[in-house]
Structures are given as structure tokens and as C-alpha cells.
Write an enzyme that holds these catalytic residues in place. Structure first.
Site: not given
Length: 247
Positions: A10, A13, A46, A73, A154
Site C-alpha cells: 500500500n 502514505h 486508497h 480501496e 480481507e
């Protein structure tokens, strides 16, 4: 026979750091390419309604340049459905979303919104997206996810990871037992099982060892660890630990 375990990285960030100052750096797409080179099987991003980290332009770039699957996401809203249908990513993972939260807290409430979510995911599945539901390791949620036609669940590993970090070992072990039981239930219901949220080098081995789990999605820890050791090294170490636990 041991099934292979995929790692989805992911990159949200990386965008968080970029957005703290504005401008173009650090570039989430560059991070995605590095993650792919380091052995990631997919990239997770996301796209939140408030665009606090990943932007629409980031999704455009990921869809254009990635050679590994993108797991998008998103909240179950009309806006996000339209974006997913326009891009048609490999996977769409529906997550709960509240403006006041720092990150995704808890799993999606499927059992109480079964009818709405069934109608929401139908066009996504028809468009060729693999639809995943991010849920707590809870029997009613798993059973509801199976009924509405999801392909994947998930399982939220946050409670397990928090208990470990806080030294609540009995709670940690209870959460791991719950993850173990619910992963088996989900597979029995015909769902592919993924897991993620809060996983670290320390907490990933028992989850990676669960035979039903086919994919782990990990982001915040890897991006933080990359500050100290570099992104490729952090991902490589996570892959090594996962593979050792699986073996």
C-alpha cells in the site's frame, strides 16, 4: 501442498508525505515501481473521498504504468463506483470510511447493509473487477460477504497487531485464534482470503502461516521502515519473513 502467498504494498502514505508540503515529491508512482521491483505482487491505493493522500491523478498514473495488479480501496459511494468503473482496476476493495479517522478503523458493516452492497458490487463484478470486502474477522460479516457475491474478504488484523504492540498477550492470542477460525470459515464459504492492517515484521509470521490466506496488504509499516533502510530493503525483508512463515 503449500499455496503461495502474495504481498500487496500500500503506497498511500508516500502520498501523505507529499501532501504534507504540496508539490510532486515523494512520488507514489515511483514508490509503486520500486515496490514492484522489490517483489511486490500488487499495489494497493486508497482513494478517499477527501483525497487526503492518494489523488485521482495518482490512480490515473498507476493504471497507466503498473505491470502488477492494482487493488483500489474505496468507500461504497456512487462517486467511487463511477471511478472504479471508468478505470476497471484488477481489484476493488470496499472499506469503511469516516472523515474524522486517521486511517481505516475496523471493518465494513456488511451484515446490516447487505442489500445495498449487493447492488453496489454487481456492476463492478460485471466490469471484470475482483471485488473484495474489508471486514472484521467475524462470522456474520463473512457470511454476509459470501451472500452478496464478493470474491474476496480481507480480514482486519488491527486488533491482533494492537494487542501485540501493547503487550496484551492473552488478547493477542485470542485475536489470532479468531483470525484462524474465520479464515477457515471464509474459505469454506468459497471466498478468497486476504489479510491486512497494522502488520509488522514481528506480527506478520503467524498470519502469513495461515494456509487459507492468499494475500497480505501492508503499507504504513513498510513506508515508515523505508525511512531507515530503504523501500526495496524493507519490502524484501517483509517478503523473506512471509515466505519463511509460509514454508
Amino acid at each position: 501442498m503449500t499455496t503461495s502467498l502474495r504481498l500487496g504494498v500500500n503506497i498511500d502514505h508516500v502520498a501523505t508525505v507529499r501532501n504534507a508540503r504540496g508539490g510532486d515529491v515523494p512520488d507514489p508512482l515511483r514508490a509503486a515501481r520500486m515496490a514492484e521491483a522489490a517483489g511486490a505482487d500488487g499495489i494497493t491505493a486508497h482513494l478517499r473521498e477527501d483525497r487526503r493522500h492518494i489523488s485521482d491523478a495518482d490512480i490515473d498514473g498507476l493504471m497507466r504504468d503498473l505491470s502488477v495488479p492494482l487493488n483500489l480501496e474505496m468507500a461504497a459511494t456512487d462517486e467511487m463506483q463511477a471511478i472504479a468503473l471508468r478505470h476497471r482496476p484488477h481489484a476493488v476493495c470496499l472499506v469503511p470510511e469516516r472523515r474524522e479517522e486517521r486511517t481505516t478503523e475496523g471493518g465494513l458493516e456488511v451484515a446490516r447493509e447487505e442489500n445495498r452492497l449487493a447492488h453496489f458490487i454487481a456492476p463492478l463484478a460485471e466490469a471484470g473487477c475482483r471485488v473484495s470486502i474489508f471486514i472484521a474477522a467475524d462470522r456474520p460479516q463473512i457470511e454476509a460477504a459470501a451472500r452478496i457475491g464478493a470474491s474476496v474478504v480481507e480480514l482486519h488484523t488491527g486488533a491482533y497487531c494492537d494487542a501485540h504492540a501493547e503487550g496484551r498477550l492473552a488478547d493477542r492470542d485470542a485475536e489470532l485464534e479468531r483470525l484462524t477460525e474465520m479464515a477457515a470459515l471464509a474459505e469454506a464459504k468459497g471466498l478468497e482470503v486476504h489479510a491486512g492492517h497494522g502488520l509488522t515484521f514481528e506480527t506478520v509470521p503467524p498470519v502469513a502461516a495461515l494456509p487459507q490466506v492468499r494475500e497480505l496488504n501492508i503499507g504504513h509499516f513498510l513506508i515508515g521502515e523505508a525511512i531507515f533502510r530503504g523501500l526495496e530493503d524493507a519490502i524484501g525483508e517483509m517478503r523473506r519473513i512471509m515466505d519463511a512463515a509460509r514454508a
